[in-house]
Design a protein around this motif. Structure first.
Motif, PDB file in Angstrom:
ATOM      1  N   LEU A  29       0.822  -1.198   0.000  1.00  0.00           N
ATOM      2  CA  LEU A  29       0.000   0.000   0.000  1.00  0.00           C
ATOM      3  C   LEU A  29       0.865   1.261   0.000  1.00  0.00           C
ATOM      4  CD1 LEU A  29      -2.736  -1.073   2.550  1.00  0.00           C
ATOM      5  CD2 LEU A  29      -3.218  -0.101   0.291  1.00  0.00           C
ATOM      6  N   PRO A  30       0.351   2.354  -0.563  1.00  0.00           N
ATOM      7  CA  PRO A  30       1.112   3.615  -0.528  1.00  0.00           C
ATOM      8  C   PRO A  30       1.360   4.075   0.905  1.00  0.00           C
ATOM      9  CG  PRO A  30      -0.695   3.743  -2.115  1.00  0.00           C
ATOM     10  CD  PRO A  30      -0.897   2.484  -1.338  1.00  0.00           C
ATOM     11  N   ARG A  31       2.301   4.962   1.058  1.00  0.00           N
ATOM     12  CA  ARG A  31       2.681   5.477   2.376  1.00  0.00           C
ATOM     13  C   ARG A  31       1.472   6.070   3.097  1.00  0.00           C
ATOM     14  NH1 ARG A  31       4.170  10.753   3.366  1.00  0.00           N
ATOM     15  NH2 ARG A  31       4.327  11.061   1.110  1.00  0.00           N
ATOM     16  N   GLY A  32       1.276   5.642   4.346  1.00  0.00           N
ATOM     17  CA  GLY A  32       0.221   6.193   5.180  1.00  0.00           C
ATOM     18  C   GLY A  32      -1.168   5.659   4.906  1.00  0.00           C
ATOM     19  N   VAL A  33      -1.298   4.669   4.025  1.00  0.00           N
ATOM     20  CA  VAL A  33      -2.606   4.114   3.666  1.00  0.00           C
ATOM     21  C   VAL A  33      -2.733   2.700   4.221  1.00  0.00           C
ATOM     22  CG1 VAL A  33      -4.157   3.513   1.767  1.00  0.00           C
ATOM     23  CG2 VAL A  33      -2.638   5.485   1.552  1.00  0.00           C
ATOM     24  N   GLU A  34      -3.866   2.400   4.851  1.00  0.00           N
ATOM     25  CA  GLU A  34      -4.128   1.074   5.393  1.00  0.00           C
ATOM     26  C   GLU A  34      -5.494   0.587   4.917  1.00  0.00           C
ATOM     27  OE1 GLU A  34      -4.047   1.206   9.608  1.00  0.00           O
ATOM     28  OE2 GLU A  34      -2.069   2.138   9.739  1.00  0.00           O
ATOM     29  N   LEU A  35      -5.617  -0.709   4.738  1.00  0.00           N
ATOM     30  CA  LEU A  35      -6.924  -1.282   4.437  1.00  0.00           C
ATOM     31  C   LEU A  35      -7.820  -1.144   5.652  1.00  0.00           C
ATOM     32  CD1 LEU A  35      -5.814  -4.521   2.584  1.00  0.00           C
ATOM     33  CD2 LEU A  35      -7.305  -2.763   1.613  1.00  0.00           C
ATOM     34  N   ASP A 130       0.878  12.209  -2.714  1.00  0.00           N
ATOM     35  CA  ASP A 130       1.433  11.092  -3.488  1.00  0.00           C
ATOM     36  C   ASP A 130       0.752   9.780  -3.119  1.00  0.00           C
ATOM     37  OD1 ASP A 130       3.527  10.007  -5.331  1.00  0.00           O
ATOM     38  OD2 ASP A 130       4.099   8.915  -3.497  1.00  0.00           O
ATOM     39  N   SER A 131       0.363   9.637  -1.863  1.00  0.00           N
ATOM     40  CA  SER A 131      -0.333   8.426  -1.424  1.00  0.00           C
ATOM     41  C   SER A 131      -1.655   8.267  -2.169  1.00  0.00           C
ATOM     42  CB  SER A 131      -0.597   8.481   0.085  1.00  0.00           C
ATOM     43  OG  SER A 131       0.578   8.712   0.813  1.00  0.00           O
ATOM     44  N   ILE A 132      -2.388   9.369  -2.316  1.00  0.00           N
ATOM     45  CA  ILE A 132      -3.676   9.328  -3.012  1.00  0.00           C
ATOM     46  C   ILE A 132      -3.471   9.039  -4.493  1.00  0.00           C
ATOM     47  CG2 ILE A 132      -5.798  10.591  -3.493  1.00  0.00           C
ATOM     48  CD1 ILE A 132      -5.208   9.968  -0.502  1.00  0.00           C
ATOM     49  N   ALA A 133      -2.487   9.686  -5.092  1.00  0.00           N
ATOM     50  CA  ALA A 133      -2.223   9.479  -6.520  1.00  0.00           C
ATOM     51  C   ALA A 133      -1.825   8.029  -6.799  1.00  0.00           C
ATOM     52  CB  ALA A 133      -1.118  10.428  -6.982  1.00  0.00           C
ATOM     53  N   ARG A 134      -0.959   7.461  -5.958  1.00  0.00           N
ATOM     54  CA  ARG A 134      -0.524   6.074  -6.153  1.00  0.00           C
ATOM     55  C   ARG A 134      -1.670   5.093  -5.942  1.00  0.00           C
ATOM     56  NH1 ARG A 134       3.904   4.143  -2.564  1.00  0.00           N
ATOM     57  NH2 ARG A 134       3.452   2.247  -3.757  1.00  0.00           N
ATOM     58  N   LEU A 135      -2.487   5.361  -4.947  1.00  0.00           N
ATOM     59  CA  LEU A 135      -3.625   4.482  -4.694  1.00  0.00           C
ATOM     60  C   LEU A 135      -4.575   4.479  -5.878  1.00  0.00           C
ATOM     61  CD1 LEU A 135      -5.185   2.684  -2.658  1.00  0.00           C
ATOM     62  CD2 LEU A 135      -6.312   4.773  -1.848  1.00  0.00           C
ATOM     63  N   ALA A 136      -4.905   5.654  -6.376  1.00  0.00           N
ATOM     64  CA  ALA A 136      -5.812   5.743  -7.520  1.00  0.00           C
ATOM     65  C   ALA A 136      -5.213   5.082  -8.759  1.00  0.00           C
ATOM     66  CB  ALA A 136      -6.135   7.204  -7.802  1.00  0.00           C
ATOM     67  N   ALA A 137      -3.897   5.235  -8.946  1.00  0.00           N
ATOM     68  CA  ALA A 137      -3.236   4.671 -10.127  1.00  0.00           C
ATOM     69  C   ALA A 137      -3.203   3.149 -10.102  1.00  0.00           C
ATOM     70  CB  ALA A 137      -1.815   5.213 -10.238  1.00  0.00           C
ATOM     71  N   SER A 138      -3.405   2.548  -8.926  1.00  0.00           N
ATOM     72  CA  SER A 138      -3.378   1.077  -8.834  1.00  0.00           C
ATOM     73  C   SER A 138      -4.656   0.445  -9.374  1.00  0.00           C
ATOM     74  CB  SER A 138      -3.165   0.651  -7.376  1.00  0.00           C
ATOM     75  OG  SER A 138      -4.287   0.971  -6.581  1.00  0.00           O
ATOM     76  N   TYR A 139      -5.657   1.255  -9.668  1.00  0.00           N
ATOM     77  CA  TYR A 139      -6.917   0.755 -10.222  1.00  0.00           C
ATOM     78  C   TYR A 139      -6.914   0.946 -11.728  1.00  0.00           C
ATOM     79  CZ  TYR A 139      -8.965   0.395  -5.550  1.00  0.00           C
ATOM     80  OH  TYR A 139      -9.236   0.031  -4.254  1.00  0.00           O
ATOM     81  N   PRO A 140      -7.029  -0.136 -12.494  1.00  0.00           N
ATOM     82  CA  PRO A 140      -6.973  -0.012 -13.952  1.00  0.00           C
ATOM     83  C   PRO A 140      -8.216   0.616 -14.560  1.00  0.00           C
ATOM     84  CG  PRO A 140      -7.430  -2.280 -13.317  1.00  0.00           C
ATOM     85  CD  PRO A 140      -7.135  -1.542 -12.050  1.00  0.00           C
ATOM     86  N   LEU A 158      -3.402  16.968   5.540  1.00  0.00           N
ATOM     87  CA  LEU A 158      -4.821  16.969   5.169  1.00  0.00           C
ATOM     88  C   LEU A 158      -5.115  17.869   3.971  1.00  0.00           C
ATOM     89  CD1 LEU A 158      -7.618  15.882   5.863  1.00  0.00           C
ATOM     90  CD2 LEU A 158      -7.920  17.824   7.414  1.00  0.00           C
ATOM     91  N   ALA A 159      -4.533  19.050   3.933  1.00  0.00           N
ATOM     92  CA  ALA A 159      -4.804  19.973   2.823  1.00  0.00           C
ATOM     93  C   ALA A 159      -4.332  19.394   1.490  1.00  0.00           C
ATOM     94  CB  ALA A 159      -4.128  21.318   3.082  1.00  0.00           C
ATOM     95  N   GLU A 160      -3.141  18.793   1.473  1.00  0.00           N
ATOM     96  CA  GLU A 160      -2.658  18.225   0.212  1.00  0.00           C
ATOM     97  C   GLU A 160      -3.436  16.963  -0.153  1.00  0.00           C
ATOM     98  OE1 GLU A 160       1.171  15.799   0.334  1.00  0.00           O
ATOM     99  OE2 GLU A 160       1.566  17.284   1.906  1.00  0.00           O
ATOM    100  N   ILE A 161      -3.929  16.236   0.844  1.00  0.00           N
ATOM    101  CA  ILE A 161      -4.793  15.090   0.568  1.00  0.00           C
ATOM    102  C   ILE A 161      -6.082  15.549  -0.102  1.00  0.00           C
ATOM    103  CG2 ILE A 161      -6.291  13.374   1.692  1.00  0.00           C
ATOM    104  CD1 ILE A 161      -3.999  12.964   3.737  1.00  0.00           C
ATOM    105  N   ALA A 162      -6.680  16.618   0.425  1.00  0.00           N
ATOM    106  CA  ALA A 162      -7.899  17.162  -0.175  1.00  0.00           C
ATOM    107  C   ALA A 162      -7.647  17.616  -1.606  1.00  0.00           C
ATOM    108  CB  ALA A 162      -8.423  18.317   0.679  1.00  0.00           C
ATOM    109  N   ASP A 163      -6.531  18.295  -1.834  1.00  0.00           N
ATOM    110  CA  ASP A 163      -6.187  18.732  -3.194  1.00  0.00           C
ATOM    111  C   ASP A 163      -6.045  17.531  -4.129  1.00  0.00           C
ATOM    112  OD1 ASP A 163      -6.182  21.399  -2.507  1.00  0.00           O
ATOM    113  OD2 ASP A 163      -4.016  21.510  -2.189  1.00  0.00           O
ATOM    114  N   ALA A 164      -5.397  16.470  -3.637  1.00  0.00           N
ATOM    115  CA  ALA A 164      -5.187  15.278  -4.465  1.00  0.00           C
ATOM    116  C   ALA A 164      -6.498  14.587  -4.776  1.00  0.00           C
ATOM    117  CB  ALA A 164      -4.229  14.320  -3.760  1.00  0.00           C
ATOM    118  N   ILE A 165      -7.397  14.518  -3.797  1.00  0.00           N
ATOM    119  CA  ILE A 165      -8.711  13.909  -4.027  1.00  0.00           C
ATOM    120  C   ILE A 165      -9.461  14.689  -5.105  1.00  0.00           C
ATOM    121  CG2 ILE A 165     -10.991  13.521  -2.990  1.00  0.00           C
ATOM    122  CD1 ILE A 165      -9.533  12.857  -0.370  1.00  0.00           C
ATOM    123  N   GLY A 166      -9.427  16.015  -5.003  1.00  0.00           N
ATOM    124  CA  GLY A 166     -10.080  16.839  -6.010  1.00  0.00           C
ATOM    125  C   GLY A 166      -9.490  16.629  -7.389  1.00  0.00           C
ATOM    126  N   HIS A 167      -8.162  16.546  -7.465  1.00  0.00           N
ATOM    127  CA  HIS A 167      -7.491  16.364  -8.753  1.00  0.00           C
ATOM    128  C   HIS A 167      -7.852  15.008  -9.366  1.00  0.00           C
ATOM    129  CE1 HIS A 167      -4.359  16.715 -11.817  1.00  0.00           C
ATOM    130  NE2 HIS A 167      -3.991  15.477 -11.509  1.00  0.00           N
TER     131      HIS A 167
END
Length: 214
Positions: A29-35, A130-140, A158-167
């Motif tokens: 899993l990407p950094r800081g992400v857990e199932l 980067d964690s959000i971007a990598r997680l999303a990229a793992s889905y084909p 949190l702010a950069e996570i929100a920006d990444a989710i929006g992107h």
């Protein structure tokens, strides 16, 4: 008993259809992400008890339906909001000990059911854009992903996570949703951090005030 042998094609097919299985089987899993597994870390004894099945969850929908009192948006409405196109983020706010984390778990458990089809992950303190971007990229292909942040006021990224989710939401077919809990004293801080996203607040303070006034 007999041992069944499955071909690699079976595994590849399952991972293609359910990418989160790759993390469950092979980690990575990407950094800081857990199932999300419906339970929190073992250091919190009371949380272990909450998740042990010994204490039944009494939902806000039941509370209103039984005529005990009025609530501002029960679980069913919050689920519908998160599934809807506008429901990108939900902030669950209130004083300590009122059930913010438990409500977020119940919403996550419901959305993880096959009829809703969300993969659910928890974001730790080290998660970032980067964690959000990598997680999303793992889905084909297009996916429904729910991200949980507990004590959001203590999440430095949190702010950069929100920006990444929006992107990711704007530039892919993925449907990302964020559920964050925070104490009432930090509401403005967390709202500022997630301001890049459309968000709604579920306030336990407002709910308590409404119940008392009836």
């Amino acid at each position: 008993g007999a041992v069944g042998v499955l071909s690699w094609d079976w595994f590849a097919g399952e991972i293609t259809e359910h990418p989160s299985l790759a993390f469950r089987w092979f980690r990575g899993l990407p950094r800081g992400v857990e199932l999300f597994a419906g339970q929190d870390d073992a250091e919190a004894t009371f949380r272990d008890f909450l998740n042990s099945g010994q204490l039944r969850y009494f939902s806000r929908d039941e509370y209103a339906r039984d005529g005990i009192g009025r609530v501002d948006r029960g679980e069913a409405e919050l689920i519908a909001q998160l599934k809807g196109e506008a429901g990108v983020a939900l902030l669950i706010t209130g004083p300590g000990g009122v059930g913010k984390t438990r409500l977020s778990w119940e919403l996550a458990n419901e959305l993880a059911k096959p009829e809703h089809g969300f993969d659910v992950y928890r974001l730790g303190r080290s998660a970032g854009s980067d964690s959000i971007a990598r997680l999303a990229a793992s889905y084909p292909g297009p996916a429904s992903i729910l991200l949980l942040v507990d004590y959001a006021e203590a999440a430095p990224g949190l702010a950069e996570i929100a920006d990444a989710i929006g992107h990711v939401t704007s530039n892919s077919g993925h449907r990302l949703r964020l559920v964050a809990t925070c104490r009432a004293s930090a509401v403005n801080q967390v709202k500022d951090a997630v301001s890049a996203l459309p968000f709604e607040e579920k306030s336990f303070v407002e709910e308590a005030g409404a119940s008392v006034s009836n």
